[in-house]
Write a protein that holds these residues in place. Structure first.
Motif, PDB file in Angstrom:
ATOM      1  N   PRO A 104     -14.165  -3.733  16.716  1.00 22.62           N
ATOM      2  CA  PRO A 104     -15.298  -3.673  15.780  1.00 22.62           C
ATOM      3  C   PRO A 104     -16.395  -4.682  16.130  1.00 22.62           C
ATOM      4  N   GLU A 142     -21.571  -2.056  10.909  1.00 21.02           N
ATOM      5  CA  GLU A 142     -20.284  -2.361  11.556  1.00 21.02           C
ATOM      6  C   GLU A 142     -19.809  -1.115  12.273  1.00 21.02           C
ATOM      7  N   VAL A 143     -19.728  -1.200  13.600  1.00 23.20           N
ATOM      8  CA  VAL A 143     -19.371  -0.044  14.429  1.00 23.20           C
ATOM      9  C   VAL A 143     -18.066  -0.318  15.182  1.00 23.20           C
ATOM     10  N   ALA A 194     -25.193   5.864  14.687  1.00 25.94           N
ATOM     11  CA  ALA A 194     -24.678   4.683  13.993  1.00 25.94           C
ATOM     12  C   ALA A 194     -24.977   4.697  12.495  1.00 25.94           C
ATOM     13  N   TYR A 197     -22.387   4.041   9.812  1.00 19.21           N
ATOM     14  CA  TYR A 197     -21.760   2.711   9.811  1.00 19.21           C
ATOM     15  C   TYR A 197     -22.613   1.656   9.097  1.00 19.21           C
TER      16      TYR A 197
END
Length: 264
Positions: A104, A142-143, A194, A197
């Motif tokens: 992460p 947060e990816v 993204a 996220y």
């Protein structure tokens, strides 16, 4: 009392104010305890963080050859959008790159001299913000891997800075910003891959640094050229030691140097 060892970035503890530790092979120094004390820093030799040889440091604590060889100095470190481990493609060492890239990652906003966007592994929050001398920061995305964090950062760089002005940061020439508002303002610019996220609701983190006196005109110490320096330590911010005469020493920028530190 005298300590000697190879410089690596100071370890930190997120307290108020932040605690700093200089860690050597057989010793460590709580740098906060040296505030308002006179210390001497003396250059002894080079010691590459990879091969350990006494060869001039090129970048990031490595000599030139090691810098272009080791996995820890690949281009994807500074430019996360170049990460390829998620595609099973190696840059220098796929096993290492998978370990670091496929975990992460956080895209964040930090305010040190101005609001900037940055990327770090989730496990490095809030350490990364401390190292940058940010007095406030907030996570915005947060990816699951470094690549997605990198492409998000690239997309946002058109609308917010991605560099810190180290002089302004050290002078404490800053203003408080509402980072929640910044986060909302930037939301629409997050790339499609993204968007899911995005972190909808969180608050900013505030950081307090152990500084008694900020320099008005910080001047950077080149310990290799000067060989030795003596001064009264009056503050620590980011990875910088701040001295009473406005000399500042960037510990991280001097990784791979063996120094002797004497406390008077």
């Amino acid at each position: 009392m005298t300590y000697q060892g190879v410089l690596t970035k100071m370890e930190t503890e997120f307290t108020s104010p932040i605690q700093y530790y200089l860690v050597f092979e057989n010793d460590f120094i709580n740098m906060n305890q040296l505030l308002n004390k006179t210390i001497t820093i003396q250059f002894v030799k080079y010691q590459c963080l990879n091969c350990g040889l006494d060869k001039p440091i090129f970048r990031q604590g490595y000599d030139r050859q090691c810098f272009y060889d080791v996995a820890q100095a690949g281009d994807w470190i500074m430019r996360p959008e170049l990460s390829t481990a998620h595609l099973d493609i190696a840059d220098r060492d796929l096993e290492y790159e998978k370990k670091v890239q496929l975990q992460p990652h956080i895209v964040y906003l930090a305010n040190s001299s101005n609001v900037k966007v940055g990327v770090t592994r989730k496990s490095q929050v809030p350490t990364r913000w401390i190292d940058q001398g940010a007095h406030e920061a907030i996570e915005i995305v947060e990816v699951p891997n470094r690549y997605l964090a990198g492409v998000t950062e690239v997309a946002l760089k058109d609308y917010v800075a991605d560099k810190t002005n180290w002089r302004s940061m050290l002078k404490n020439d800053i203003k408080d910003e509402n980072l929640v508002e910044w986060r909302e303002r930037l939301k629409s610019y997050i790339p499609e891959e993204a968007k899911d996220y995005f972190i909808e609701s969180n608050t900013e983190t505030n950081l307090e640094f152990p500084v008694f006196k900020y320099p008005e005109k910080p001047k950077s110490l080149n310990i290799v050229k000067q060989h030795a320096y003596t001064g009264k330590l009056v503050g620590i911010k980011g990875q910088y030691l701040i001295f009473e005469d406005e000399t500042v020493f960037n510990v991280r920028a001097n990784e791979g140097l063996v120094v002797q530190i004497t406390i008077h």
